[in-house]
Scaffold this motif. Structure first.
Motif, PDB file in Angstrom:
ATOM      1  N   ILE A 286       0.387   8.684  12.850  1.00 42.74           N
ATOM      2  CA  ILE A 286       0.643  10.019  12.303  1.00 42.74           C
ATOM      3  C   ILE A 286      -0.241  11.058  12.972  1.00 42.74           C
ATOM      4  CG2 ILE A 286       0.592  11.439  10.212  1.00 42.74           C
ATOM      5  CD1 ILE A 286       1.094   8.811   8.647  1.00 42.74           C
ATOM      6  N   GLY A 287      -1.501  10.708  13.243  1.00 41.96           N
ATOM      7  CA  GLY A 287      -2.344  11.726  13.855  1.00 41.96           C
ATOM      8  C   GLY A 287      -3.786  11.354  14.022  1.00 41.96           C
ATOM      9  N   SER A 288      -4.510  12.352  14.444  1.00 34.03           N
ATOM     10  CA  SER A 288      -5.951  12.237  14.605  1.00 34.03           C
ATOM     11  C   SER A 288      -6.518  13.657  14.662  1.00 34.03           C
ATOM     12  CB  SER A 288      -6.303  11.447  15.862  1.00 34.03           C
ATOM     13  OG  SER A 288      -6.120  12.239  17.015  1.00 34.03           O
ATOM     14  N   PRO A 289      -7.763  13.811  14.344  1.00 37.71           N
ATOM     15  CA  PRO A 289      -8.711  12.782  13.945  1.00 37.71           C
ATOM     16  C   PRO A 289      -8.431  12.297  12.524  1.00 37.71           C
ATOM     17  CG  PRO A 289      -9.749  14.920  13.813  1.00 37.71           C
ATOM     18  CD  PRO A 289      -8.376  15.145  14.382  1.00 37.71           C
ATOM     19  N   ILE A 290      -8.978  11.139  12.205  1.00 37.20           N
ATOM     20  CA  ILE A 290      -8.839  10.556  10.873  1.00 37.20           C
ATOM     21  C   ILE A 290     -10.223  10.545  10.233  1.00 37.20           C
ATOM     22  CG2 ILE A 290      -8.220   8.514   9.540  1.00 37.20           C
ATOM     23  CD1 ILE A 290      -6.294   7.817  11.878  1.00 37.20           C
ATOM     24  N   TYR A 291     -10.320  11.138   9.062  1.00 37.54           N
ATOM     25  CA  TYR A 291     -11.587  11.210   8.336  1.00 37.54           C
ATOM     26  C   TYR A 291     -11.491  10.355   7.075  1.00 37.54           C
ATOM     27  CZ  TYR A 291     -12.080  15.389  11.206  1.00 37.54           C
ATOM     28  OH  TYR A 291     -12.134  16.267  12.253  1.00 37.54           O
ATOM     29  N   TYR A 292     -12.392   9.397   6.928  1.00 36.58           N
ATOM     30  CA  TYR A 292     -12.450   8.618   5.683  1.00 36.58           C
ATOM     31  C   TYR A 292     -13.415   9.338   4.753  1.00 36.58           C
ATOM     32  CZ  TYR A 292     -13.348   4.984   2.286  1.00 36.58           C
ATOM     33  OH  TYR A 292     -13.478   4.292   1.113  1.00 36.58           O
TER      34      TYR A 292
ATOM     35  N   VAL B   5      -2.593  -0.377 -11.578  1.00 38.07           N
ATOM     36  CA  VAL B   5      -2.084  -1.152 -12.720  1.00 38.07           C
ATOM     37  C   VAL B   5      -0.967  -2.085 -12.269  1.00 38.07           C
ATOM     38  CG1 VAL B   5      -0.755  -0.921 -14.876  1.00 38.07           C
ATOM     39  CG2 VAL B   5      -2.776   0.507 -14.486  1.00 38.07           C
ATOM     40  N   ARG B   6      -0.193  -1.668 -11.280  1.00 36.88           N
ATOM     41  CA  ARG B   6       0.939  -2.462 -10.784  1.00 36.88           C
ATOM     42  C   ARG B   6       0.552  -3.361  -9.604  1.00 36.88           C
ATOM     43  NH1 ARG B   6       2.231   2.116 -13.004  1.00 36.88           N
ATOM     44  NH2 ARG B   6       4.128   2.390 -14.219  1.00 36.88           N
ATOM     45  N   GLY B   7      -0.753  -3.381  -9.255  1.00 43.84           N
ATOM     46  CA  GLY B   7      -1.200  -4.220  -8.148  1.00 43.84           C
ATOM     47  C   GLY B   7      -0.893  -3.640  -6.783  1.00 43.84           C
ATOM     48  N   ILE B   8      -0.656  -2.333  -6.748  1.00 42.59           N
ATOM     49  CA  ILE B   8      -0.332  -1.652  -5.498  1.00 42.59           C
ATOM     50  C   ILE B   8      -1.568  -0.881  -5.037  1.00 42.59           C
ATOM     51  CG2 ILE B   8       1.131   0.132  -4.447  1.00 42.59           C
ATOM     52  CD1 ILE B   8       3.256  -0.659  -6.601  1.00 42.59           C
ATOM     53  N   HIS B   9      -1.887  -0.987  -3.759  1.00 42.37           N
ATOM     54  CA  HIS B   9      -3.009  -0.238  -3.195  1.00 42.37           C
ATOM     55  C   HIS B   9      -2.590   1.208  -2.979  1.00 42.37           C
ATOM     56  CE1 HIS B   9      -4.895  -4.086  -2.602  1.00 42.37           C
ATOM     57  NE2 HIS B   9      -3.877  -4.491  -1.860  1.00 42.37           N
ATOM     58  N   PHE B  10      -3.550   2.118  -3.048  1.00 46.27           N
ATOM     59  CA  PHE B  10      -3.250   3.549  -2.943  1.00 46.27           C
ATOM     60  C   PHE B  10      -4.247   4.217  -2.001  1.00 46.27           C
ATOM     61  CE2 PHE B  10      -3.689   7.987  -4.237  1.00 46.27           C
ATOM     62  CZ  PHE B  10      -2.371   8.394  -4.349  1.00 46.27           C
ATOM     63  N   LEU B  11      -3.740   4.971  -1.046  1.00 42.81           N
ATOM     64  CA  LEU B  11      -4.569   5.821  -0.194  1.00 42.81           C
ATOM     65  C   LEU B  11      -4.063   7.255  -0.316  1.00 42.81           C
ATOM     66  CD1 LEU B  11      -4.873   3.766   3.130  1.00 42.81           C
ATOM     67  CD2 LEU B  11      -6.674   4.160   1.421  1.00 42.81           C
TER      68      LEU B  11
ATOM     69  N   GLU C 110     -11.680  -0.979   2.518  1.00 33.73           N
ATOM     70  CA  GLU C 110     -11.008  -2.116   3.150  1.00 33.73           C
ATOM     71  C   GLU C 110      -9.524  -1.828   3.376  1.00 33.73           C
ATOM     72  OE1 GLU C 110      -9.955  -6.700   1.979  1.00 33.73           O
ATOM     73  OE2 GLU C 110     -11.902  -5.915   1.335  1.00 33.73           O
ATOM     74  N   ILE C 111      -8.881  -1.230   2.381  1.00 33.74           N
ATOM     75  CA  ILE C 111      -7.461  -0.872   2.503  1.00 33.74           C
ATOM     76  C   ILE C 111      -7.285   0.216   3.569  1.00 33.74           C
ATOM     77  CG2 ILE C 111      -5.460   0.065   1.268  1.00 33.74           C
ATOM     78  CD1 ILE C 111      -6.297  -2.850   0.525  1.00 33.74           C
ATOM     79  N   PHE C 112      -8.217   1.166   3.596  1.00 37.01           N
ATOM     80  CA  PHE C 112      -8.188   2.207   4.629  1.00 37.01           C
ATOM     81  C   PHE C 112      -8.242   1.577   6.020  1.00 37.01           C
ATOM     82  CE2 PHE C 112     -10.886   4.607   7.593  1.00 37.01           C
ATOM     83  CZ  PHE C 112     -10.055   5.680   7.846  1.00 37.01           C
TER      84      PHE C 112
ATOM     85  N   THR D 244       0.842  -1.193   0.000  1.00 40.40           N
ATOM     86  CA  THR D 244       0.000   0.000   0.000  1.00 40.40           C
ATOM     87  C   THR D 244       0.876   1.241   0.000  1.00 40.40           C
ATOM     88  OG1 THR D 244      -1.743  -1.127   1.226  1.00 40.40           O
ATOM     89  CG2 THR D 244      -1.801   1.278   1.235  1.00 40.40           C
ATOM     90  N   TYR D 245       0.598   2.129  -0.951  1.00 45.84           N
ATOM     91  CA  TYR D 245       1.260   3.423  -1.024  1.00 45.84           C
ATOM     92  C   TYR D 245       0.326   4.442  -0.391  1.00 45.84           C
ATOM     93  CZ  TYR D 245       3.220   7.734  -2.877  1.00 45.84           C
ATOM     94  OH  TYR D 245       3.739   8.992  -2.996  1.00 45.84           O
ATOM     95  N   ILE D 246       0.789   5.099   0.679  1.00 48.82           N
ATOM     96  CA  ILE D 246      -0.002   6.131   1.353  1.00 48.82           C
ATOM     97  C   ILE D 246       0.612   7.475   0.991  1.00 48.82           C
ATOM     98  CG2 ILE D 246      -0.790   7.049   3.553  1.00 48.82           C
ATOM     99  CD1 ILE D 246      -0.531   4.195   4.696  1.00 48.82           C
ATOM    100  N   ASP D 247      -0.119   8.238   0.191  1.00 50.02           N
ATOM    101  CA  ASP D 247       0.370   9.528  -0.274  1.00 50.02           C
ATOM    102  C   ASP D 247      -0.106  10.619   0.673  1.00 50.02           C
ATOM    103  OD1 ASP D 247       1.524  11.455  -1.939  1.00 50.02           O
ATOM    104  OD2 ASP D 247      -0.386  11.786  -2.960  1.00 50.02           O
ATOM    105  N   VAL D 248       0.824  11.298   1.344  1.00 47.66           N
ATOM    106  CA  VAL D 248       0.475  12.345   2.292  1.00 47.66           C
ATOM    107  C   VAL D 248       0.760  13.746   1.745  1.00 47.66           C
ATOM    108  CG1 VAL D 248       0.723  10.881   4.339  1.00 47.66           C
ATOM    109  CG2 VAL D 248       2.688  12.177   3.497  1.00 47.66           C
ATOM    110  N   SER D 249       0.952  13.845   0.441  1.00 49.31           N
ATOM    111  CA  SER D 249       1.185  15.159  -0.150  1.00 49.31           C
ATOM    112  C   SER D 249      -0.145  15.889  -0.353  1.00 49.31           C
ATOM    113  CB  SER D 249       1.924  15.017  -1.484  1.00 49.31           C
ATOM    114  OG  SER D 249       1.117  14.320  -2.414  1.00 49.31           O
TER     115      SER D 249
END
Length: 145
Positions: A70-76, A27-33, A58-60, A6-11
């Motif tokens: 990293i922190g809180s609160p977390i909003y989905y 495309v590469r089979g990598i999950h992305f958040l 599910e990945i989230f 899983t790649y988690i992008d925080v930018s």
């Protein structure tokens, strides 16, 4: 990265670029958040960083313990659209609106000890501005023009 990772992008990139990254990862089979952070790196070091996460639910959920470090609160905020469209999801769009929630700026200013008034024409604005300039200190003018 290996497939299944899983790649988690925080930018704080725009939604179109985030979708392109998400599509490339998929495309590469990598999950992305997509998880742009709401404050500064110093807040992240103290786990005081609000997190706004978009991606597969599910990945989230699987990665939520990592996000809690990293922190809180977390909003989905929901799934990311595939296809690279430019429209933000409804939750993201609502957070970016300037007209909601409706705020009474004059009352907020008065609550902080700053006098203020609301005007609804350019003539009224000029009159109130002229009076405000004559007095020392801060003065709020909410212009509804």
């Amino acid at each position: 990265m290996k497939p299944g990772a899983t790649y988690i992008d925080v930018s704080t990139i725009d939604p179109t670029t985030a979708r392109k990254l998400s599509n490339a990862a998929n495309v590469r089979g990598i999950h992305f958040l997509a998880c742009p952070l709401g404050k500064t790196p110093a807040h992240a070091e103290k786990a005081e960083e609000p997190i706004f996460a978009g991606g597969n639910k599910e990945i989230f959920e699987k990665n939520k313990p990592v996000l809690e470090i990293i922190g809180s609160p977390i909003y989905y905020l929901g799934e990311m659209e595939n296809g690279g469209g430019d429209e933000a999801g409804p939750k993201v769009a609502a957070m970016m609106r300037l007209d909601e929630p409706v705020l009474d700026w004059v009352s907020l200013a008065r609550g902080m000890g700053v006098p203020g008034t609301r005007v609804d024409s350019s003539e009224a604005f000029i009159a109130v501005l002229s009076r405000g300039i004559e007095k020392p200190g801060s003065f709020l003018i909410e212009a509804l023009i």
